[in-house]
Scaffold this active site. Structure first.
Site: not given
Length: 470
Positions: A164, A348, A394, A234, A212
């Site tokens: 990448r 929760h 949920h 992206e 990076h």
């Protein structure tokens, strides 16, 4: 004429140039108020007879129980619920979607009102391929889940030794290695360098603007990226190849104090994901250090999450990573959770952040409760993304036969939630009793400690609890 076979085996004539007949448009006599009897109207039944479909387990159970209905292996699934005989669905439809989303096709009777979509399968995202078979990436952002404004995700694959390319983002990048291994490298604004090798289960984070690169080893890799902006794309990444191509060559040469001929062989267009030379096995061979030195360990861009032991509870386990252990990722908190068959991630909600969820293994259902009186249930399998806005309540129930594994990601300085079990366990018993009309035996089971996962019966056709009381 062009004939197309329907899923039922019948043939639909779509017309065509060769041998065509008739007219393209009908006459005005076909407008409403048809009083002629030249062509009597036919009234075929649209009801699917019982012999043409099967009911799934739990489909004829009391619909008030809200039991999970698994349509994956039944013939011609129909949206029948409880003791009713209908309605049926004659189509046209895509049965595969109905099988994968039984709680949408046959919603629990508790579902009510208007809750926005909370699911997106990466399998429906456009898959962009890199150069020469070097890999691919697909994404989910607000284009797919409009309410997912706080986070977006990318699923990326690198072939053996592929890169990448060197790049940076305007958003922070948090990543979980799904399989394989990689070498990551970065340089921060102070000139400090960082290089590390990561494998399945490990995590990295690059702050916004920090350049990076990522290179797969000879086994290739796949990883999950989460960005702290719902509209991240992206396709809008800042790339080294584009930086060079979009800057005048004379300026580039002046910048590097060289001749323009130095850059005669620059790549034509983006590299993005591209084949590379195998990285040396010894990481020291690619560790470059300048006057500023290496990034201090306390600010490291990676965390070997794969080596962290999980916290186990009856019915599953949980591993938490947040800024208390991974300081550089100062806004990302996450939990990797496993839930055994029949068990569930307890009811929760989160207090400060939306929840972005990725499903790594198994099958689950999730109901989102949104105030004041709405709820909607969704089904998930491996490769799906879920999204629950703060502070909607949920749960996640394992509806399959294998261990469910999923990742919860928050934009928070600490991973936290409000457990409904613990909330009621730490509330005066008489108050709970007055609210819910429950007996003392139930009140005695309420925990004062958060359990995260609660066990349950592997047989989802029963509501009898067979695990250890809380």
């Amino acid at each position: 004429m062009v004939d197309v076979e329907r899923s039922s085996g019948q043939v639909m004539n779509l017309g065509g140039r060769e041998g065509s007949s008739g007219s393209l448009r009908g006459s005005e006599s076909l407008l409403g108020y048809d009083t002629s009897n030249d062509i009597p109207m036919t009234t075929p039944s649209t009801v699917i007879p019982p012999s043409d479909f099967e009911l799934a387990p739990n489909q004829d159970a009391d619909d008030k129980l809200g039991l999970y209905i698994d349509l994956s292996n039944v013939k011609n699934p129909q949206p029948i619920q409880g003791s009713t005989t209908g309605p049926t669905d004659p189509g046209p439809r895509t049965q595969a979607y109905d099988r994968l989303n039984s709680d949408i096709f046959i919603p629990p009777t508790t579902d009510f009102g208007d809750v926005p979509n909370a699911k997106w399968p990466f399998g429906l995202s456009a898959n962009r391929h890199g150069l020469a078979g070097a890999g691919w990436a697909r994404q989910q952002n607000t284009d797919q889940i409009p309410t997912a404004t706080a986070m977006a995700g990318v699923n990326m694959r690198l072939s053996p030794n592929a890169y990448r390319e060197l790049h940076w983002h305007k958003d922070g990048e948090w990543a979980l290695m799904l399989n394989g291994s990689v070498r990551i490298q970065a340089v921060n604004e102070d000139g400090q360098t960082f290089v590390d090798d990561l494998t399945q289960g490990d995590v990295w984070f690059f702050p916004q603007g920090v350049p990076h690169s990522i290179q797969a080893f000879e086994d290739g890799c796949e990883f999950l990226l989460v960005f702290n902006s719902g509209d991240f794309s992206e396709d809008n990444t800042f790339l080294l190849s584009e930086l060079m191509e979009r800057t005048p060559k004379s300026v580039v040469a002046k910048n590097f104090r060289t001749s323009v001929q130095t850059f005669d062989k620059l790549p034509d267009g983006q590299l993005w994901i591209f084949p590379g030379t195998a990285a040396p096995s010894d990481i020291a061979d690619q560790t470059v250090v300048g006057d500023a030195g290496q990034l201090p360990q306390s600010q490291a861009y990676s965390y070997h999450f794969s080596k962290q032991e999980p916290y186990t509870v009856p019915g599953g386990s949980i591993k938490i990573i947040d800024p208390s252990t991974f300081p550089i990722a100062d806004t990302f908190s996450a939990a990797l959770i496993t839930v055994e068959p029949g068990a569930m991630r307890e009811m929760h909600w989160h207090t400060v952040s939306d929840e972005w969820t990725y499903f790594l293994q198994g099958n689950a259902r999730l109901t989102v409760y949104s105030a004041p009186a709405s709820s909607r249930t969704f089904d998930f399998s491996a490769g799906d993304v879920g999204y629950v806005p703060v502070p909607n309540a949920h749960y996640l129930e394992n509806t399959g036969t294998e261990t469910l594994m999923f990742l919860e990601v928050l934009q928070a300085s600490k991973y936290s939630d409000i457990s409904v079990n613990q909330w009621l366990g730490l509330t005066a018993k008489q108050v709970v009793k007055d609210h819910l009309n429950v007996d003392d035996a139930f009140l005695a089971t309420l925990p004062k400690v958060k359990t995260y996962v609660v066990p349950g019966n592997k047989n989802l056709s029963t509501t009898n609890f067979t695990g250890t009381p809380l």
